[in-house]
Design an enzyme around this catalytic site. Structure first.
Site, mmCIF file in Angstrom:
data_model
loop_
_atom_site.group_PDB
_atom_site.id
_atom_site.type_symbol
_atom_site.label_atom_id
_atom_site.label_comp_id
_atom_site.label_asym_id
_atom_site.label_seq_id
_atom_site.Cartn_x
_atom_site.Cartn_y
_atom_site.Cartn_z
ATOM 1 N N ASP A 1 -22.596 14.228 -21.283
ATOM 2 C CA ASP A 1 -21.329 14.882 -21.591
ATOM 3 C C ASP A 1 -20.330 14.466 -20.518
ATOM 4 O OD1 ASP A 1 -22.188 16.364 -23.813
ATOM 5 O OD2 ASP A 1 -23.159 17.794 -22.481
ATOM 6 N N LEU A 2 -19.338 13.683 -20.910
ATOM 7 C CA LEU A 2 -18.357 13.145 -19.970
ATOM 8 C C LEU A 2 -17.713 14.263 -19.145
ATOM 9 C CD1 LEU A 2 -16.573 10.804 -18.943
ATOM 10 C CD2 LEU A 2 -15.010 11.326 -20.821
ATOM 11 N N ASP A 3 -17.771 14.153 -17.842
ATOM 12 C CA ASP A 3 -17.192 15.136 -16.919
ATOM 13 C C ASP A 3 -17.731 16.541 -17.178
ATOM 14 O OD1 ASP A 3 -15.675 13.139 -15.814
ATOM 15 O OD2 ASP A 3 -13.910 13.583 -17.011
ATOM 16 N N GLU A 4 -18.887 16.639 -17.798
ATOM 17 C CA GLU A 4 -19.404 17.950 -18.155
ATOM 18 C C GLU A 4 -20.773 18.218 -17.526
ATOM 19 O OE1 GLU A 4 -18.193 20.499 -19.695
ATOM 20 O OE2 GLU A 4 -16.376 19.708 -20.590
#
Lengths: 279, 279, 279, 279
Positions: B222-225
């Protein structure tokens, strides 16, 4: 299921955590939260354990614990309940006001049983909250006479802690010794040990510091030298006069006091010589 | 006497602390420091115990612990030693520079085994510290081709952690999945979850925020997550352009990354779903 | 179009801002940024004006300004350019390392012209950046003899500022007086005026404070009493030994020094008695 | 000698500061403090000037200033006096309580003219301070009907600003448009733009952030998107549940609101599109 706080303090020894938590397990007390610490210099062990269980057997639990910890140790089971606080003030409203609101709104688990001031300036504010206010003027009295009257007024209240909420009087050893160690809490309007003594904001202005602060501490007979519970600071700059430093500092003062007091009433603070362990 | 870190993770159960610390005591491992936490939502138990003792019996100790903790639990004994770190960069020197100095000066217990960049701009700085630098240019390559070359370059190094020190490339799931969970650490130049995605300082400027920040997190797909390890902020005001925000933010970025990395290599960080427990 | 900084300092008077900005307008110097301040106690006026324009007429501009401001005033036009900095060190790498990286990466507009140490421990680090390092050992020398050798070594460099980057030697008045007022900058590892003198972290540990800090200041002949440029703090607690306080404090030390130095080289700092005005 | 605040806002132009301060000098208004700023993107000029003088000639002063500044500019002379504030609340006492105490104690130059709640929970607290409280229940009403009754209740008060002190209702454009731009101030319980919308503390808990915050902003018809006046944060960790985050956040909320409000009533805040300039 009830909750209580177990506070243990003793010389450090091998197997202490295992011994204490093993005893909790034997009595079917569930550990909700546990913090412990052993001091660097003199290996004193401190532990605060939040327990959940049926405390009808608490007496034999404590009795058994006394055999687990070394001689000279203390272990106490503290109920989780609102504490009674007596507040001493002079003229400044901000710390008292914050305590009144937080007590009223349930944000701090304390009942303010009364407020005593050497001026009557904060009587109106106190009475709004249906809390008794007693004025004990110092005018025309020696320090000893005034303190005798203060102690008489204080003796009319039942309390767990006395909070000096900007009570701007120097206390004599006799006065301080009238209270159990750890029950007298002061907010000092500087970042101790900087600017001990009178007019710390004026001192800070004169020195040209870029940060000012406040310190909540237990009161002992070393003036401004009692064990520090909490401190905080704010940045200032050349635009601040001594007066605007004092104004800006008020917000830090009340925050630091409230933070300290909430830790104390929650059983999170241990006194160790002139220092504190704050879990 | 040696020191090791015991890391335990399992479903919560009554008597866990007593069971684990009792086993430590049985093996004569002294507990120097102990932290534990049980999650609010799914009662997962995490404990980090700093032990001192003779670890020639470590295998049977761990074997015995496996019977103390519930099924599905993990307990590991971690040596206290410098970790091997591989650093990926693009063009900005501040995070890499800080890691190089801190590793060199012994302020962070890591050895930087190599630096890989998609530009060669930081080669000179890296080589000053006698550390190999590999340039893997992305120019003219598809994302997949570039990542394949990156993975090939990475495979030449032996490491415990990969740190993305302002590596300004979007990662594909395939790339991320090439690394064990918890070994890929990124510094994102915003206070997540605000300003996810590209040019966070420009976004912050456009929105007129009064505070900017940085976030160190484990990288997941999850991008930047991914799970956040550390965050910090600084105050800004109308005097800041997007560029001066970016400049001011650099100091927070490297501090946050260093703080996160020092916790990770010290065994203080546990991953729990998309969150972390940081002792 | 060039940019310069106009620095004005004089007794306060009515119409000063109008007079100075009017003269700027007359010379077609555009005001990019302007800050001014008048002191509370002695009405001293300070102004920093960032100007854009054609400075071929700068001499007559300054001449004209001298008639605008009261007698005893100073106005100077400062070019915006990198400053030359000489660094004095002992053994600790963190402050020097940060200056080296920031200078190298262009994050601080300074050129480090040389480093002088009373030990050779930081020679290797310094030479990585192709900067001369001179060792002037104090061993077997009186304070006066050592300072004489230091001054001799210093005289070989051309510089705008001398930064004491954890230079752990007490300076004599003779040494301090060898430098123009405002050119000697020190980072002190405590939140002044708390813990003046030796071993401030040990003092902080002994006192049980909950916050430690660092102070960047100009050096004068009052030990640790020079005008403060910048200060910052971090929180500590009972878990910190004197050693871990020192380690945690290092990050604050270098940040505070870099912040102070960047303000100084940007012409934003004025000295006013034992205080500073920092725009 | 009286003091007033001159607020100027116009397209930037050469010589503006000289022109405005020159006019002040001509009218013998002494400049106590001056701040100005020109925006990066669209060169809009903002200036706040604290003046001291005899303002019997204020009308012609302002008339003359109108010729100094470019077309489309605004300049206003604001008296320094307590502002009238109407407060809207739901059930949470902390922000209202802080405003009541600070207004009562003179720490904030505002008079609270009344409090309106959609519940009566805070009536008792409000009346302690002899301030009218109106309950306008939303139960059984459509949003439009409720807002119509709110507007009717609001219309009974005379005020300079309306403060939403944890008023937990979504506002329709019609409601927002009933107030002049810049007169409606809200405190949002998150660090915008993170966690826009409902239950931000639950969102923060779910995301596992390490910092939470609060945002004071002018209300516009973009939900939670109005110009930000002030923001602040506090650190949290895995020990915080959503509830304890909410409790910890309350202190930040009221501090941020008070800081924002004190700047606004002091004439220090200018609105510029969806941003603010705060001197």
């Amino acid at each position: 299921m009830e909750r209580r706080i177990l506070r243990t303090e003793c010389p450090d020894a091998k197997g202490l955590i295992a011994g204490i938590t093993g005893t909790c397990f034997k009595y079917q007390y569930n550990i909700i939260k546990n913090d412990q610490f052993s001091t660097f210099d003199d290996s004193r062990f401190f532990m605060r354990t939040e327990l959940e269980g049926d405390f009808s057997t608490a007496d034999s639990f404590i009795e058994e614990l006394r055999h687990v910890i070394p001689d000279g140790g203390i272990c106490k089971l503290m109920p989780i309940q609102r504490k009674k606080v007596l507040v001493l003030v002079t003229k400044e409203a901000h710390v008292l006001g914050d305590l009144l609101i937080k007590s009223y709104a349930g944000a701090l688990p304390i009942d303010i049983v009364g407020v005593i001031g050497n001026y009557d300036k904060l009587e109106d504010l106190t009475r709004k909250f249906d809390i008794p206010f007693v004025t004990v003027s110092h005018e025309g009295l020696s320090r000893e006479e005034h303190e005798a009257r203060m102690l008489e007024a204080i003796s009319r209240f039942e309390f767990d802690y006395v909070v000096l909420a900007k009570y701007m009087r120097i206390l004599t050893p006799n006065f301080v010794n009238s209270f159990p160690n750890g029950s007298l809490i002061n907010i000092h309007h500087s970042f101790l040990p900087a600017f001990i003594g009178a007019k710390p904001y004026q001192q800070a202005f004169n020195r040209g510091v870029k940060i000012i602060g406040a310190t909540a501490h237990f009161v002992t007979n070393d003036l401004d030298e009692g064990p520090i519970i909490a401190q905080d600071v704010i940045k200032v700059n050349h635009n601040y006069s001594a007066e605007s430093m004092a104004k800006a500092g008020r917000d830090v003062e009340r925050q630091v006091l409230v933070r300290a007091l909430s830790r104390v009433v929650d059983g999170k603070v241990f006194i160790h010589g002139n220092k504190t362990v704050v879990f």
